[in-house]
Design a protein around this motif. Sequence first.
Motif, PDB file in Angstrom:
ATOM      1  N   LEU A  12      43.314  38.461  34.623  1.00 59.94           N
ATOM      2  CA  LEU A  12      43.234  39.622  35.513  1.00 59.94           C
ATOM      3  C   LEU A  12      42.505  39.268  36.805  1.00 59.94           C
ATOM      4  CD1 LEU A  12      43.567  42.736  35.976  1.00 59.94           C
ATOM      5  CD2 LEU A  12      41.288  42.956  34.985  1.00 59.94           C
ATOM      6  N   HIS A  13      41.498  38.427  36.690  1.00 57.33           N
ATOM      7  CA  HIS A  13      40.674  38.092  37.850  1.00 57.33           C
ATOM      8  C   HIS A  13      41.115  36.820  38.574  1.00 57.33           C
ATOM      9  CE1 HIS A  13      37.930  41.367  37.172  1.00 57.33           C
ATOM     10  NE2 HIS A  13      37.819  41.024  35.898  1.00 57.33           N
ATOM     11  N   GLU A  14      42.189  36.183  38.126  1.00 57.80           N
ATOM     12  CA  GLU A  14      42.673  34.976  38.803  1.00 57.80           C
ATOM     13  C   GLU A  14      43.049  35.280  40.244  1.00 57.80           C
ATOM     14  OE1 GLU A  14      45.916  33.040  36.850  1.00 57.80           O
ATOM     15  OE2 GLU A  14      44.742  32.652  35.043  1.00 57.80           O
ATOM     16  N   GLY A  15      42.633  34.399  41.133  1.00 59.89           N
ATOM     17  CA  GLY A  15      42.996  34.539  42.541  1.00 59.89           C
ATOM     18  C   GLY A  15      42.105  35.473  43.339  1.00 59.89           C
ATOM     19  N   GLU A  16      41.218  36.184  42.670  1.00 60.43           N
ATOM     20  CA  GLU A  16      40.307  37.077  43.387  1.00 60.43           C
ATOM     21  C   GLU A  16      39.330  36.273  44.229  1.00 60.43           C
ATOM     22  OE1 GLU A  16      38.090  39.283  40.550  1.00 60.43           O
ATOM     23  OE2 GLU A  16      39.701  40.689  40.159  1.00 60.43           O
ATOM     24  N   LYS A  17      38.841  36.926  45.254  1.00 60.73           N
ATOM     25  CA  LYS A  17      37.791  36.332  46.072  1.00 60.73           C
ATOM     26  C   LYS A  17      36.784  37.439  46.362  1.00 60.73           C
ATOM     27  CE  LYS A  17      37.019  33.646  50.231  1.00 60.73           C
ATOM     28  NZ  LYS A  17      37.614  33.131  51.461  1.00 60.73           N
ATOM     29  N   PRO A  18      35.506  37.235  46.051  1.00 56.20           N
ATOM     30  CA  PRO A  18      34.516  38.290  46.285  1.00 56.20           C
ATOM     31  C   PRO A  18      34.527  38.777  47.736  1.00 56.20           C
ATOM     32  CG  PRO A  18      33.563  36.542  44.966  1.00 56.20           C
ATOM     33  CD  PRO A  18      34.919  36.055  45.428  1.00 56.20           C
ATOM     34  N   TYR A  19      34.271  40.062  47.883  1.00 50.37           N
ATOM     35  CA  TYR A  19      34.363  40.716  49.191  1.00 50.37           C
ATOM     36  C   TYR A  19      33.321  41.814  49.256  1.00 50.37           C
ATOM     37  CZ  TYR A  19      36.370  44.008  52.593  1.00 50.37           C
ATOM     38  OH  TYR A  19      36.574  44.860  53.631  1.00 50.37           O
ATOM     39  N   THR A  20      32.452  41.752  50.244  1.00 50.88           N
ATOM     40  CA  THR A  20      31.437  42.791  50.397  1.00 50.88           C
ATOM     41  C   THR A  20      31.308  43.259  51.840  1.00 50.88           C
ATOM     42  OG1 THR A  20      29.738  41.094  50.641  1.00 50.88           O
ATOM     43  CG2 THR A  20      30.085  41.984  48.420  1.00 50.88           C
ATOM     44  N   GLN A  21      32.070  42.688  52.753  1.00 52.71           N
ATOM     45  CA  GLN A  21      31.957  43.048  54.168  1.00 52.71           C
ATOM     46  C   GLN A  21      32.832  44.260  54.461  1.00 52.71           C
ATOM     47  OE1 GLN A  21      33.198  39.069  55.309  1.00 52.71           O
ATOM     48  NE2 GLN A  21      31.303  38.895  56.505  1.00 52.71           N
ATOM     49  N   GLU A  22      32.230  45.420  54.487  1.00 49.39           N
ATOM     50  CA  GLU A  22      32.989  46.664  54.664  1.00 49.39           C
ATOM     51  C   GLU A  22      33.663  46.771  56.026  1.00 49.39           C
ATOM     52  OE1 GLU A  22      33.748  48.938  52.386  1.00 49.39           O
ATOM     53  OE2 GLU A  22      32.699  47.706  50.922  1.00 49.39           O
ATOM     54  N   GLY A  23      33.092  46.159  57.052  1.00 50.10           N
ATOM     55  CA  GLY A  23      33.647  46.304  58.393  1.00 50.10           C
ATOM     56  C   GLY A  23      34.766  45.336  58.716  1.00 50.10           C
ATOM     57  N   VAL A  24      35.149  44.494  57.743  1.00 44.78           N
ATOM     58  CA  VAL A  24      36.160  43.470  57.974  1.00 44.78           C
ATOM     59  C   VAL A  24      37.358  43.755  57.077  1.00 44.78           C
ATOM     60  CG1 VAL A  24      36.625  40.997  57.831  1.00 44.78           C
ATOM     61  CG2 VAL A  24      34.361  41.795  58.508  1.00 44.78           C
ATOM     62  N   ILE A  25      38.553  43.572  57.599  1.00 38.72           N
ATOM     63  CA  ILE A  25      39.758  43.770  56.795  1.00 38.72           C
ATOM     64  C   ILE A  25      39.832  42.641  55.765  1.00 38.72           C
ATOM     65  CG2 ILE A  25      42.278  43.815  56.815  1.00 38.72           C
ATOM     66  CD1 ILE A  25      42.090  45.036  59.627  1.00 38.72           C
ATOM     67  N   PRO A  26      39.964  42.985  54.494  1.00 37.30           N
ATOM     68  CA  PRO A  26      39.970  41.945  53.464  1.00 37.30           C
ATOM     69  C   PRO A  26      41.287  41.176  53.407  1.00 37.30           C
ATOM     70  CG  PRO A  26      40.364  44.078  52.459  1.00 37.30           C
ATOM     71  CD  PRO A  26      40.076  44.329  53.924  1.00 37.30           C
ATOM     72  N   THR A  27      41.195  39.969  52.882  1.00 40.07           N
ATOM     73  CA  THR A  27      42.399  39.208  52.567  1.00 40.07           C
ATOM     74  C   THR A  27      43.002  39.832  51.310  1.00 40.07           C
ATOM     75  OG1 THR A  27      41.269  37.676  51.089  1.00 40.07           O
ATOM     76  CG2 THR A  27      41.324  37.102  53.456  1.00 40.07           C
ATOM     77  N   PRO A  28      44.241  39.500  50.952  1.00 38.34           N
ATOM     78  CA  PRO A  28      44.784  40.040  49.703  1.00 38.34           C
ATOM     79  C   PRO A  28      43.909  39.711  48.483  1.00 38.34           C
ATOM     80  CG  PRO A  28      46.560  39.193  51.039  1.00 38.34           C
ATOM     81  CD  PRO A  28      45.268  38.800  51.733  1.00 38.34           C
ATOM     82  N   ALA A  29      43.369  38.498  48.416  1.00 35.91           N
ATOM     83  CA  ALA A  29      42.516  38.122  47.285  1.00 35.91           C
ATOM     84  C   ALA A  29      41.239  38.952  47.260  1.00 35.91           C
ATOM     85  CB  ALA A  29      42.184  36.636  47.360  1.00 35.91           C
ATOM     86  N   GLN A  30      40.687  39.233  48.418  1.00 38.63           N
ATOM     87  CA  GLN A  30      39.488  40.070  48.482  1.00 38.63           C
ATOM     88  C   GLN A  30      39.815  41.517  48.134  1.00 38.63           C
ATOM     89  OE1 GLN A  30      38.537  39.055  52.533  1.00 38.63           O
ATOM     90  NE2 GLN A  30      36.835  37.736  51.896  1.00 38.63           N
ATOM     91  N   TRP A  31      40.975  42.001  48.580  1.00 36.18           N
ATOM     92  CA  TRP A  31      41.383  43.378  48.291  1.00 36.18           C
ATOM     93  C   TRP A  31      41.517  43.569  46.779  1.00 36.18           C
ATOM     94  CZ3 TRP A  31      44.938  46.639  46.164  1.00 36.18           C
ATOM     95  CH2 TRP A  31      45.017  47.936  46.686  1.00 36.18           C
ATOM     96  N   ILE A  32      42.145  42.597  46.111  1.00 33.57           N
ATOM     97  CA  ILE A  32      42.306  42.673  44.655  1.00 33.57           C
ATOM     98  C   ILE A  32      40.946  42.643  43.963  1.00 33.57           C
ATOM     99  CG2 ILE A  32      43.200  41.436  42.624  1.00 33.57           C
ATOM    100  CD1 ILE A  32      45.346  42.971  44.173  1.00 33.57           C
ATOM    101  N   TRP A  33      40.039  41.818  44.463  1.00 35.34           N
ATOM    102  CA  TRP A  33      38.693  41.748  43.881  1.00 35.34           C
ATOM    103  C   TRP A  33      38.035  43.121  43.929  1.00 35.34           C
ATOM    104  CZ3 TRP A  33      33.746  42.637  45.773  1.00 35.34           C
ATOM    105  CH2 TRP A  33      32.684  42.173  44.989  1.00 35.34           C
ATOM    106  N   LYS A  34      38.130  43.744  45.089  1.00 32.48           N
ATOM    107  CA  LYS A  34      37.505  45.063  45.243  1.00 32.48           C
ATOM    108  C   LYS A  34      38.228  46.109  44.388  1.00 32.48           C
ATOM    109  CE  LYS A  34      35.529  48.039  48.696  1.00 32.48           C
ATOM    110  NZ  LYS A  34      35.194  48.220  50.076  1.00 32.48           N
ATOM    111  N   TRP A  35      39.555  46.049  44.347  1.00 30.98           N
ATOM    112  CA  TRP A  35      40.358  46.973  43.549  1.00 30.98           C
ATOM    113  C   TRP A  35      39.955  46.890  42.079  1.00 30.98           C
ATOM    114  CZ3 TRP A  35      44.008  50.749  43.917  1.00 30.98           C
ATOM    115  CH2 TRP A  35      44.782  51.015  42.790  1.00 30.98           C
TER     116      TRP A  35
END
Length: 118
Positions: A12-35
């Motif tokens: 489920l978590h394969e390909g995710e990339k942690p994302y915490t910068q709210e003011g920046v548009i996430p990459t798809p991997a970051q979006w999935i991490w947050k989702w």
Amino acid sequence: MSEDAAEQLARLHEGEKPYTQEGVIPTPAQWIWKWNRATPARRLEVAEAVLRAQEAAQRCLFGDHQSALDELREARAALCNVRLLAAELEAAEAHGGAWDANQEAARRLRAALGEGAP
């Protein structure tokens, strides 16, 4: 946690990339991490927003809104050029130009723009 459950969670978590910068548009991997870390209620909110955005994008695509916007920009530029021409004709008349022709042309241009008496 069983090995099978751990493997499923890892997939489920394969390909995710942690994302915490709210003011920046996430990459798809970051979006999935947050989702994957959102609450069910938040995921529903996001899904609804995505579907609304997709519907709006389809309306714009099928309504050919980009062409309409391009045409509007061209029309605004033409309108600006016509206003400049009317001003130039009026200025030429004020400095001894061909009064009747310039004044009439400027009057007709202003009338066509809805800026003067017809």
